[in-house]
Design a protein around this motif. Structure first.
Motif: not given
Ligand code: ATP
Length: 300
Positions: A27, A30, A34, A63, A94-95, A98, A103-104, A215
Motif C-alpha cells: 500500500a 502505491r 501517486t 488512471y 481493487s481500484t 484504492r 490514493f487517487y 483484499d
C-alpha cells in the motif's frame, strides 16, 4: 533480496511516523507512486466518525485520461454491514479499494464516510479509520511484536497480546524461542503465507479501525489454512463496516450484500441467494468456480 529489503527498511523508518495509517508496504508503494495526485485541501478537518457508513456516489475514475475504469459507480454500505465486491479480472475491484484509501481522487462523484466527502478531510485521519488486510502482507524486518504494534502508535504489550490472541497466532508465538521478540523476515524467522496474514490481522486489530478493507488473498494458502483465516476475519469484521474485495466467490457467500462489477459498472447486486436466483453474471461465475473446484478435487 537483502538488498531489496534494506531500502524497504529505510523507507519504513521515514514513513512510519508520518503515515501511521499505512499498514502494509504494498500500500505504501502505491501511495508513493501517486503522492503528487492527492493533497489535503488547505484547512481540511479530520474525519469524524459516529456511524461508519460508506457510500460511493456516481464515482467516475480512470488512471489515464483516455481510459475510464469506473463509469459512475454508486453503492452504500450501512454501518456494521459486510459488503463484498466481485467481478471478472480487470473489472475495477481493487481500484475501488484504492479510491477509498484515497490514493487517487475520482474524476467526478464523491466517496462519503459518515456523510463526509473523503476528499475534503485530512488523509491522515481518513487512513487512521480504515484497516486493510491486504492480499500479500509484507512484514518489516523486525520482531514479530513490532510488526503487530505497527498498527498504532503507542501500542502496549497488552494490546499486542490481545490482538495476537484474536488473530489466533498465540500458538505460533509460544513456540518461538524469544516469543514476541523473535526477529522475522530476511534476518530471522520465515513465516508461511497464512502466518503472515495472521500478523496482518493482528496489526489491524491493534489499530482497531471502524472500517475494514479486505483484499482477499489470492496467494496459495491450503484450503484448511484459508478456512481458518476466514473464520478469524469473520470475527474481526463482526462489528465493523467491511468492504471485501473478493477474487473467489466461496469466501464471500455470507456477505450482507454482494456487488457484481463488470467493466467498471455495477452489473448486479444482492445476497448470494438472490444473485443465484437471478441467474446472471454472478450465477455464471459461481457455476464456473464450483466446476473448477470439483475438477480440482478429482485431480487431487
Ligand atoms: P483482478 O481481479 O484481476 O485483481 P480488478 O477487478 O481488481 O482485477 P483493478 O486492479 O481495479 O481490477 O484494475 C482495473 C483496470 O485498471 C485494469 O484494466 C487495470 O489494468 C487498470 N489499472 C490498474 N491499476 C492501474 C494503474 N496504476 N495505471 C493504469 N491502469 C491501471
Amino acid at each position: 533480496l537483502t538488498q531489496l529489503f534494506r531500502p524497504l527498511d529505510m523507507l519504513g523508518m521515514v514513513y512510519r511516523t508520518v503515515r501511521q495509517g499505512m499498514i502494509d508496504m504494498g500500500a505504501m508503494f502505491r501511495l508513493i507512486d501517486t503522492e503528487a495526485e492527492v493533497k489535503d485541501v488547505p484547512g481540511a478537518p479530520a474525519l469524524v466518525i459516529n456511524r461508519p457508513t460508506l457510500a460511493f456516489e456516481d464515482v467516475v475514475f480512470g488512471y489515464e485520461p483516455e481510459r475510464t475504469i469506473l463509469h459512475g459507480l454508486s453503492f452504500e454500505v450501512p454501518a456494521g454491514n459486510h459488503v463484498a465486491i466481485v467481478g471478472p479480472s480487470g473489472a475495477g475491484k481493487s481500484t475501488i479499494g484504492r479510491l477509498l484509501f484515497r490514493f487517487y481522487d475520482p474524476r467526478s462523484g464523491r466517496i462519503l464516510i459518515d456523510g463526509q466527502d473523503i476528499a475534503r478531510v485530512t488523509q491522515a485521519s481518513l487512513r487512521d479509520k480504515i484497516g486493510i488486510v491486504p492480499q500479500d502482507s509484507v512484514l518489516f524486518n523486525d520482531t514479530i511484536g513490532y510488526n503487530i504494534a505497527y498498527g498504532r502508535d503507542g501500542a502496549t504489550r497488552e494490546d499486542i497480546e490481545i490482538a495476537a490472541k484474536a488473530a489466533a497466532i498465540m500458538p505460533l508465538i509460544e513456540r518461538l524461542p524469544e516469543g514476541f521478540d523473535t526477529e522475522v523476515g530476511e534476518r530471522g524467522l520465515k513465516l508461511s503465507g497464512g502466518e503472515k496474514q495472521r500478523v496482518a490481522i493482528a496489526r489491524t486489530l491493534v489499530k482497531d479501525p471502524p472500517i475494514l478493507l479486505l483484499d482477499e488473498a489470492t496467494s496459495a494458502l491450503d484450503s484448511r489454512t484459508e478456512q481458518e483465516i476466514l473464520r478469524t476475519l469473520r470475527r474481526v469484521s463482526e462489528h465493523r463496516t467491511t468492504l471485501a474485495i473478493a477474487h473467489r466467490l466461496s469466501t464471500i457467500a455470507d456477505a450482507d450484500r454482494i456487488l457484481v462489477l463488470d467493466h467498471g459498472r455495477l452489473a448486479e447486486s444482492g445476497s448470494h441467494l438472490e444473485l443465484l436466483r437471478r441467474d446472471g453474471l454472478y450465477a455464471e461465475m459461481w457455476a464456473r468456480q464450483q466446476a473448477e473446484a470439483e475438477q480440482g478435487e478429482e485431480a487431487a
